[in-house]
Write a protein that holds these residues in place. Structure first.
Motif, PDB file in Angstrom:
ATOM      1  N   THR A 233      84.456 -38.980 -32.617  1.00  8.46           N
ATOM      2  CA  THR A 233      85.064 -39.975 -31.757  1.00  8.46           C
ATOM      3  C   THR A 233      83.986 -40.531 -30.839  1.00  8.46           C
ATOM      4  O   THR A 233      82.885 -39.971 -30.721  1.00  8.46           O
ATOM      5  N   GLU A 234      84.310 -41.618 -30.161  1.00 10.16           N
ATOM      6  CA  GLU A 234      83.326 -42.197 -29.252  1.00 10.16           C
ATOM      7  C   GLU A 234      82.949 -41.209 -28.154  1.00 10.16           C
ATOM      8  O   GLU A 234      81.801 -41.178 -27.692  1.00 10.16           O
ATOM      9  N   ALA A 235      83.889 -40.371 -27.742  1.00  7.92           N
ATOM     10  CA  ALA A 235      83.630 -39.410 -26.669  1.00  7.92           C
ATOM     11  C   ALA A 235      82.707 -38.284 -27.090  1.00  7.92           C
ATOM     12  O   ALA A 235      82.225 -37.527 -26.243  1.00  7.92           O
ATOM     13  N   GLN A 236      82.443 -38.142 -28.401  1.00  2.00           N
ATOM     14  CA  GLN A 236      81.595 -37.051 -28.879  1.00  2.00           C
ATOM     15  C   GLN A 236      80.151 -37.464 -29.109  1.00  2.00           C
ATOM     16  O   GLN A 236      79.287 -36.596 -29.230  1.00  2.00           O
ATOM     17  N   VAL A 237      79.855 -38.734 -29.182  1.00  2.00           N
ATOM     18  CA  VAL A 237      78.516 -39.148 -29.583  1.00  2.00           C
ATOM     19  C   VAL A 237      77.534 -39.044 -28.419  1.00  2.00           C
ATOM     20  O   VAL A 237      77.903 -39.148 -27.252  1.00  2.00           O
ATOM     21  N   GLN A 238      76.276 -38.841 -28.765  1.00  2.00           N
ATOM     22  CA  GLN A 238      75.229 -38.535 -27.798  1.00  2.00           C
ATOM     23  C   GLN A 238      74.278 -39.714 -27.601  1.00  2.00           C
ATOM     24  O   GLN A 238      74.232 -40.641 -28.412  1.00  2.00           O
ATOM     25  N   SER A 239      73.480 -39.627 -26.553  1.00  2.00           N
ATOM     26  CA  SER A 239      72.385 -40.568 -26.335  1.00  2.00           C
ATOM     27  C   SER A 239      71.068 -39.874 -26.660  1.00  2.00           C
ATOM     28  O   SER A 239      70.866 -38.700 -26.306  1.00  2.00           O
ATOM     29  N   PHE A 240      70.151 -40.611 -27.302  1.00  2.00           N
ATOM     30  CA  PHE A 240      68.857 -40.073 -27.690  1.00  2.00           C
ATOM     31  C   PHE A 240      67.742 -40.916 -27.091  1.00  2.00           C
ATOM     32  O   PHE A 240      67.788 -42.154 -27.134  1.00  2.00           O
ATOM     33  N   ASN A 241      66.745 -40.230 -26.563  1.00  2.00           N
ATOM     34  CA  ASN A 241      65.533 -40.876 -26.064  1.00  2.00           C
ATOM     35  C   ASN A 241      64.360 -40.443 -26.937  1.00  2.00           C
ATOM     36  O   ASN A 241      64.050 -39.246 -26.997  1.00  2.00           O
ATOM     37  N   ILE A 242      63.745 -41.379 -27.618  1.00  2.00           N
ATOM     38  CA  ILE A 242      62.563 -41.085 -28.428  1.00  2.00           C
ATOM     39  C   ILE A 242      61.365 -41.467 -27.577  1.00  2.00           C
ATOM     40  O   ILE A 242      61.048 -42.645 -27.422  1.00  2.00           O
ATOM     41  N   THR A 243      60.719 -40.469 -27.001  1.00  2.00           N
ATOM     42  CA  THR A 243      59.778 -40.731 -25.914  1.00  2.00           C
ATOM     43  C   THR A 243      58.324 -40.852 -26.361  1.00  2.00           C
ATOM     44  O   THR A 243      57.472 -41.240 -25.568  1.00  2.00           O
ATOM     45  N   THR A 254      74.665 -39.956 -38.513  1.00  2.00           N
ATOM     46  CA  THR A 254      74.814 -39.652 -37.090  1.00  2.00           C
ATOM     47  C   THR A 254      75.142 -40.915 -36.313  1.00  2.00           C
ATOM     48  O   THR A 254      74.498 -41.953 -36.488  1.00  2.00           O
ATOM     49  N   ARG A 255      76.136 -40.818 -35.474  1.00  2.00           N
ATOM     50  CA  ARG A 255      76.412 -41.906 -34.549  1.00  2.00           C
ATOM     51  C   ARG A 255      75.812 -41.535 -33.197  1.00  2.00           C
ATOM     52  O   ARG A 255      75.644 -40.376 -32.871  1.00  2.00           O
ATOM     53  N   PHE A 256      75.512 -42.523 -32.402  1.00  2.00           N
ATOM     54  CA  PHE A 256      74.920 -42.255 -31.098  1.00  2.00           C
ATOM     55  C   PHE A 256      75.409 -43.281 -30.091  1.00  2.00           C
ATOM     56  O   PHE A 256      75.785 -44.403 -30.442  1.00  2.00           O
ATOM     57  N   LYS A 257      75.391 -42.860 -28.837  1.00  2.00           N
ATOM     58  CA  LYS A 257      75.811 -43.752 -27.765  1.00  2.00           C
ATOM     59  C   LYS A 257      74.713 -44.738 -27.428  1.00  2.00           C
ATOM     60  O   LYS A 257      74.918 -45.953 -27.361  1.00  2.00           O
ATOM     61  N   ASN A 258      73.505 -44.206 -27.194  1.00  2.00           N
ATOM     62  CA  ASN A 258      72.323 -45.028 -26.928  1.00  2.00           C
ATOM     63  C   ASN A 258      71.150 -44.450 -27.697  1.00  2.00           C
ATOM     64  O   ASN A 258      71.022 -43.227 -27.832  1.00  2.00           O
ATOM     65  N   LEU A 259      70.277 -45.315 -28.183  1.00  2.00           N
ATOM     66  CA  LEU A 259      69.042 -44.900 -28.845  1.00  2.00           C
ATOM     67  C   LEU A 259      67.918 -45.669 -28.168  1.00  2.00           C
ATOM     68  O   LEU A 259      67.775 -46.877 -28.353  1.00  2.00           O
ATOM     69  N   ILE A 260      67.151 -44.952 -27.339  1.00  2.00           N
ATOM     70  CA  ILE A 260      66.185 -45.613 -26.461  1.00  2.00           C
ATOM     71  C   ILE A 260      64.772 -45.176 -26.853  1.00  2.00           C
ATOM     72  O   ILE A 260      64.463 -43.984 -26.913  1.00  2.00           O
ATOM     73  N   TYR A 261      63.895 -46.151 -27.117  1.00  2.00           N
ATOM     74  CA  TYR A 261      62.517 -45.879 -27.497  1.00  2.00           C
ATOM     75  C   TYR A 261      61.604 -46.129 -26.299  1.00  2.00           C
ATOM     76  O   TYR A 261      61.671 -47.179 -25.665  1.00  2.00           O
ATOM     77  N   THR A 262      60.754 -45.143 -26.025  1.00  2.00           N
ATOM     78  CA  THR A 262      59.756 -45.294 -24.966  1.00  2.00           C
ATOM     79  C   THR A 262      58.442 -44.716 -25.471  1.00  2.00           C
ATOM     80  O   THR A 262      58.281 -43.490 -25.530  1.00  2.00           O
ATOM     81  N   GLY A 263      57.507 -45.556 -25.875  1.00  2.00           N
ATOM     82  CA  GLY A 263      56.217 -45.077 -26.341  1.00  2.00           C
ATOM     83  C   GLY A 263      56.185 -44.655 -27.787  1.00  2.00           C
ATOM     84  O   GLY A 263      55.163 -44.159 -28.264  1.00  2.00           O
ATOM     85  N   PHE A 264      57.289 -44.819 -28.514  1.00  2.00           N
ATOM     86  CA  PHE A 264      57.317 -44.467 -29.932  1.00  2.00           C
ATOM     87  C   PHE A 264      56.727 -45.607 -30.751  1.00  2.00           C
ATOM     88  O   PHE A 264      57.118 -46.762 -30.615  1.00  2.00           O
ATOM     89  N   THR A 265      55.758 -45.281 -31.626  1.00  2.00           N
ATOM     90  CA  THR A 265      55.097 -46.308 -32.438  1.00  2.00           C
ATOM     91  C   THR A 265      55.278 -46.086 -33.930  1.00  2.00           C
ATOM     92  O   THR A 265      54.610 -46.721 -34.737  1.00  2.00           O
ATOM     93  N   GLY A 266      56.163 -45.164 -34.288  1.00  2.00           N
ATOM     94  CA  GLY A 266      56.383 -44.853 -35.690  1.00  2.00           C
ATOM     95  C   GLY A 266      57.440 -45.719 -36.334  1.00  2.00           C
ATOM     96  O   GLY A 266      57.694 -46.848 -35.907  1.00  2.00           O
ATOM     97  N   THR A 267      58.121 -45.159 -37.361  1.00  2.00           N
ATOM     98  CA  THR A 267      59.106 -45.889 -38.154  1.00  2.00           C
ATOM     99  C   THR A 267      60.457 -45.187 -38.065  1.00  2.00           C
ATOM    100  O   THR A 267      60.525 -43.961 -38.140  1.00  2.00           O
ATOM    101  N   THR A 268      61.530 -45.956 -37.907  1.00  2.00           N
ATOM    102  CA  THR A 268      62.875 -45.434 -37.938  1.00  2.00           C
ATOM    103  C   THR A 268      63.514 -45.751 -39.273  1.00  2.00           C
ATOM    104  O   THR A 268      63.445 -46.891 -39.748  1.00  2.00           O
ATOM    105  N   THR A 269      64.147 -44.748 -39.892  1.00  2.00           N
ATOM    106  CA  THR A 269      64.838 -44.950 -41.160  1.00  2.00           C
ATOM    107  C   THR A 269      66.292 -44.502 -41.033  1.00  2.00           C
ATOM    108  O   THR A 269      66.641 -43.740 -40.149  1.00  2.00           O
ATOM    109  N   GLY A 270      67.126 -44.998 -41.952  1.00  2.00           N
ATOM    110  CA  GLY A 270      68.525 -44.622 -41.944  1.00  2.00           C
ATOM    111  C   GLY A 270      69.338 -45.505 -41.034  1.00  2.00           C
ATOM    112  O   GLY A 270      68.818 -46.334 -40.290  1.00  2.00           O
TER     113      GLY A 270
END
Length: 273
Positions: A233-243, A254-270
């Protein structure tokens, strides 16, 4: 329930004679601790530096307090067998480690099985253990930030971060009734790389507060994966910081509330379903 005090200096936790007393500094006539016993290492455990080692047989206790000796350091060691801390509702502390005069090298798994509310205070001492939290209706509240170089498995009970940080290699959960109480500023730091660093079974999971999972690997090798089982449910999903990092960050079911990139220079898949 009984108290077990370590006495007699260096030795094995599982020694049947010579190291367990019913009182602080008392006669070493008590039996090896069981899951009903609160275990204490204090200033009367030995006058100088000593080492206690968990070997041969897995150790168990109701709670564990590691204090400093009268002089020098106590080394809490072991490389072959595990420890279960089964604190119940009548025990306020599950694990407490003094911030000074303790050398911690014990690296086998620790399982927490409380069924009531208990605290964990490592006071800046970094653990080297895989940690399992599996106590139906148990709550483990951090009194200080908790750091381990091992993985965390969460099956039952509540991890109450108390606005502090839990730092671990990976976080995984099974299908029990489990919860995380983040508070307003608590967070979980995942240091793992080239692995599934987060795997959550949504069935039975809930959280309160402001969720924050920080993925902190800063290298460029391999793939970090976050995955989920079930439909949240929406109440179960998490926020992720890729620092940081220049590796691959993979999102699998995986569902997520927020996906925040800070200093990440790689590749996101999926994709998030």
């Amino acid at each position: 329930m009984a108290l077990r005090y370590w006495v007699g200096g260096t030795g094995s936790w599982n020694a049947s004679t010579g190291h367990w007393a019913l009182t602080s500094g008392g006669a070493s006539t008590a039996a090896v601790p069981t899951s009903a016993d609160d275990v204490i290492f204090d200033n009367l455990s030995n006058a100088t530096a000593y080492t206690v080692t968990i070997i041969t047989v897995a150790a168990t206790c109701k709670s564990l307090v590691i204090g400093k000796p009268a002089a020098g350091n106590v080394t809490f060691a072991g490389t072959t067998t595990a420890l279960t801390i089964g604190a119940g509702s009548a025990t306020a502390v599950a694990l407490s480690i003094a911030s000074t005069n303790v050398t911690y090298t014990f690296n086998q798994a620790i399982t927490f099985t409380a069924t009531g509310s208990v605290t964990i205070a490592t006071n800046g001492v970094a653990l080297t253990n895989a940690l399992t939290f599996n106590g139906v209706a148990g709550t483990w509240t951090l009194s200080t930030a908790l750091t381990t170089t091992g993985a965390v498995a969460h099956s039952n009970g509540t991890l109450a971060l108390n606005n502090l940080s839990l730092t671990c290699l990976t976080y995984t959960s099974a299908s029990g009734t489990k919860a995380i109480a983040f508070g307003t500023s608590g967070n979980i730091n995942l240091t793992g790389s080239s692995a599934t660093i987060y795997a959550l079974t949504y069935l039975g999971f809930s959280y309160t507060g402001t969720s924050a999972f920080n993925t902190t690997y800063s290298g460029s090798t391999g793939t970090r994966t976050i995955s989920g089982t079930g439909t949240p449910t929406e109440a179960q999903v998490q926020s992720f910081n890729i620092t940081a990092g220049a590796d691959t960050f993979a999102i699998v079911s995986t569902r997520f509330k927020n996906l925040i990139y800070t200093g990440f220079t790689g590749t996101t898949t999926g994709t998030s379903p």
